[in-house]
Design a protein around this motif. Sequence first.
Motif, PDB file in Angstrom:
ATOM      1  N   LEU A 152       0.818  -1.208   0.000  1.00 35.65           N
ATOM      2  CA  LEU A 152       0.000   0.000   0.000  1.00 35.65           C
ATOM      3  C   LEU A 152       0.853   1.261   0.000  1.00 35.65           C
ATOM      4  CD1 LEU A 152      -2.853   1.146   0.127  1.00 35.65           C
ATOM      5  CD2 LEU A 152      -2.726   1.035   2.625  1.00 35.65           C
ATOM      6  N   GLY A 153       1.897   1.286   0.832  1.00 31.27           N
ATOM      7  CA  GLY A 153       2.744   2.470   0.908  1.00 31.27           C
ATOM      8  C   GLY A 153       3.435   2.780  -0.402  1.00 31.27           C
ATOM      9  N   SER A 154       3.984   1.751  -1.066  1.00 30.89           N
ATOM     10  CA  SER A 154       4.687   1.988  -2.338  1.00 30.89           C
ATOM     11  C   SER A 154       3.724   2.411  -3.432  1.00 30.89           C
ATOM     12  CB  SER A 154       5.442   0.727  -2.748  1.00 30.89           C
ATOM     13  OG  SER A 154       4.544  -0.345  -2.971  1.00 30.89           O
ATOM     14  N   ILE A 155       2.489   1.876  -3.395  1.00 31.39           N
ATOM     15  CA  ILE A 155       1.495   2.273  -4.399  1.00 31.39           C
ATOM     16  C   ILE A 155       1.158   3.758  -4.258  1.00 31.39           C
ATOM     17  CG2 ILE A 155      -0.916   1.971  -5.121  1.00 31.39           C
ATOM     18  CD1 ILE A 155      -0.647  -0.981  -4.421  1.00 31.39           C
ATOM     19  N   VAL A 156       0.992   4.211  -2.997  1.00 33.19           N
ATOM     20  CA  VAL A 156       0.684   5.624  -2.757  1.00 33.19           C
ATOM     21  C   VAL A 156       1.846   6.498  -3.210  1.00 33.19           C
ATOM     22  CG1 VAL A 156       0.252   7.341  -0.962  1.00 33.19           C
ATOM     23  CG2 VAL A 156      -0.911   5.133  -0.876  1.00 33.19           C
ATOM     24  N   ARG A 157       3.073   6.141  -2.837  1.00 34.51           N
ATOM     25  CA  ARG A 157       4.248   6.949  -3.223  1.00 34.51           C
ATOM     26  C   ARG A 157       4.403   7.022  -4.741  1.00 34.51           C
ATOM     27  NH1 ARG A 157       6.446   4.085   1.117  1.00 34.51           N
ATOM     28  NH2 ARG A 157       7.464   2.634  -0.319  1.00 34.51           N
ATOM     29  N   ASN A 158       4.243   5.904  -5.422  1.00 36.54           N
ATOM     30  CA  ASN A 158       4.387   5.909  -6.872  1.00 36.54           C
ATOM     31  C   ASN A 158       3.301   6.745  -7.537  1.00 36.54           C
ATOM     32  OD1 ASN A 158       6.611   4.224  -6.742  1.00 36.54           O
ATOM     33  ND2 ASN A 158       5.413   2.348  -6.958  1.00 36.54           N
ATOM     34  N   SER A 159       2.076   6.687  -7.002  1.00 36.59           N
ATOM     35  CA  SER A 159       0.978   7.465  -7.585  1.00 36.59           C
ATOM     36  C   SER A 159       1.217   8.963  -7.405  1.00 36.59           C
ATOM     37  CB  SER A 159      -0.349   7.063  -6.939  1.00 36.59           C
ATOM     38  OG  SER A 159      -0.619   5.699  -7.152  1.00 36.59           O
ATOM     39  N   SER A 181      -4.585  12.544   2.288  1.00 34.40           N
ATOM     40  CA  SER A 181      -4.994  12.326   3.677  1.00 34.40           C
ATOM     41  C   SER A 181      -5.874  11.096   3.724  1.00 34.40           C
ATOM     42  CB  SER A 181      -5.717  13.553   4.238  1.00 34.40           C
ATOM     43  OG  SER A 181      -6.892  13.804   3.467  1.00 34.40           O
ATOM     44  N   GLU A 182      -5.865  10.403   4.820  1.00 36.26           N
ATOM     45  CA  GLU A 182      -6.672   9.200   4.975  1.00 36.26           C
ATOM     46  C   GLU A 182      -8.140   9.562   5.177  1.00 36.26           C
ATOM     47  OE1 GLU A 182      -5.281   6.646   8.004  1.00 36.26           O
ATOM     48  OE2 GLU A 182      -3.307   6.320   7.074  1.00 36.26           O
ATOM     49  N   VAL A 183      -9.024   8.747   4.624  1.00 37.14           N
ATOM     50  CA  VAL A 183     -10.459   8.936   4.791  1.00 37.14           C
ATOM     51  C   VAL A 183     -10.843   8.466   6.184  1.00 37.14           C
ATOM     52  CG1 VAL A 183     -12.742   8.331   3.943  1.00 37.14           C
ATOM     53  CG2 VAL A 183     -10.839   8.626   2.337  1.00 37.14           C
TER      54      VAL A 183
END
Length: 404
Positions: free
Chosen positions: A380-387, A401-403
Amino acid sequence: MDILIERACGMDVHKDSITACTMTPAGKEIQTFSTKTVFLLQLIDWIKKHGYTHVAMESTGVFWKPIVNLLEAEDIEFLVVNAQHMKALPGRKTDVKDAEWIAQLLRHGLLTASFIPNRIQRELRELVRYRRSIIEERARQHNRIQKVLEGANIKLGSVVSDIMGVSSKDMLHAIAEDEDDQKKLASLARRSMKKNDELELSLRGYVNPHQRMMLKTILAQIDFLTEQIEMLDQEVWQRVISNQEDIERLDSIPAIATRMAEQILAEIGTNIEKQFPSAAHLCSWAALIPGHNESAGKRKSSKGKKGNKYLKSALTEAAHSVGASKNYLGAMYRRTSARKGRKRAAIVVAHAMLRIAYYLLTRKEMYVDLGEDYFDNQKLGSIVRNSVRRLETLGYNVTISEVS
């Protein structure tokens, strides 16, 4: 080198002959026997007469089975070994030399036995494998029906999901019995098939007498094979009724139904911890791992070795069927096929299925799916950073920010 077995016998087993070499502290003796039953009994008497305690044999195919049955009945220790594990030196390849080499390796305890299940499991294996071959033959007959219909320009397979469904089968029987009226044939449809506007058009063709005869013969063959499969189902069920809990555990794995669970159990046995100390050993035995071929720091072909082809093919078939499923194994298949293709993805998922089966049987648990989003949650963390990085390279300022 220390001698671990004083009185050992090595055999080179072929279709029509057996070359046996015995080694004792007094010396060695070589005999050749025919594979007919009367001579096999003489071989067993010869082994018992001289007090040989351990027997090892090299064999291909199923030629070892009659000998193992007799040795098992006499409570004589035996090993069926892989020929690749003990090849003699080049230039000395004869049956006598092979038997002598087997006996010598056996005396020093240098042979690794292949997995030979007990008689009850061997019989179950034969039944399950035969049932699978009949199921495959029935599938071939289904394909032949499709070819006959295409030859008669009848496009029934284009408008129905199952060419051998109840409605389709009634239509095929009617066609085989000289019925040509498309309306009468279409009237045999049931339920939602009646609403198909193209059904009547698909039944219009030119069926020759020889094609009607072929349809009639193929349908009769399919009915016969179905009866045989049902009979084998009953026999197999009677033999695994004491292991229904294990069958249910395997049945809980996606894409593995009752027949598949029975086949897995027939191939690996019920006491798998004794034969396979870990899941990795089991997967290696089934040849569901890549080969190792590395020299001087260079990795060469990683083609897998030969293993239990019945178990491997069954699990590979199940792996292909799970590709569209919304679960952990389906996600693994799609994730792997995107990078390596469907064939390698099927092997990866089959490997995972066999590991899961090992743990379920050894831990006495039911399968709990990890979920389709398991791999996404892992990264999850790498997906967010790459996006975020991707959007920033396109000229956007990104705040996340988190929902709540």
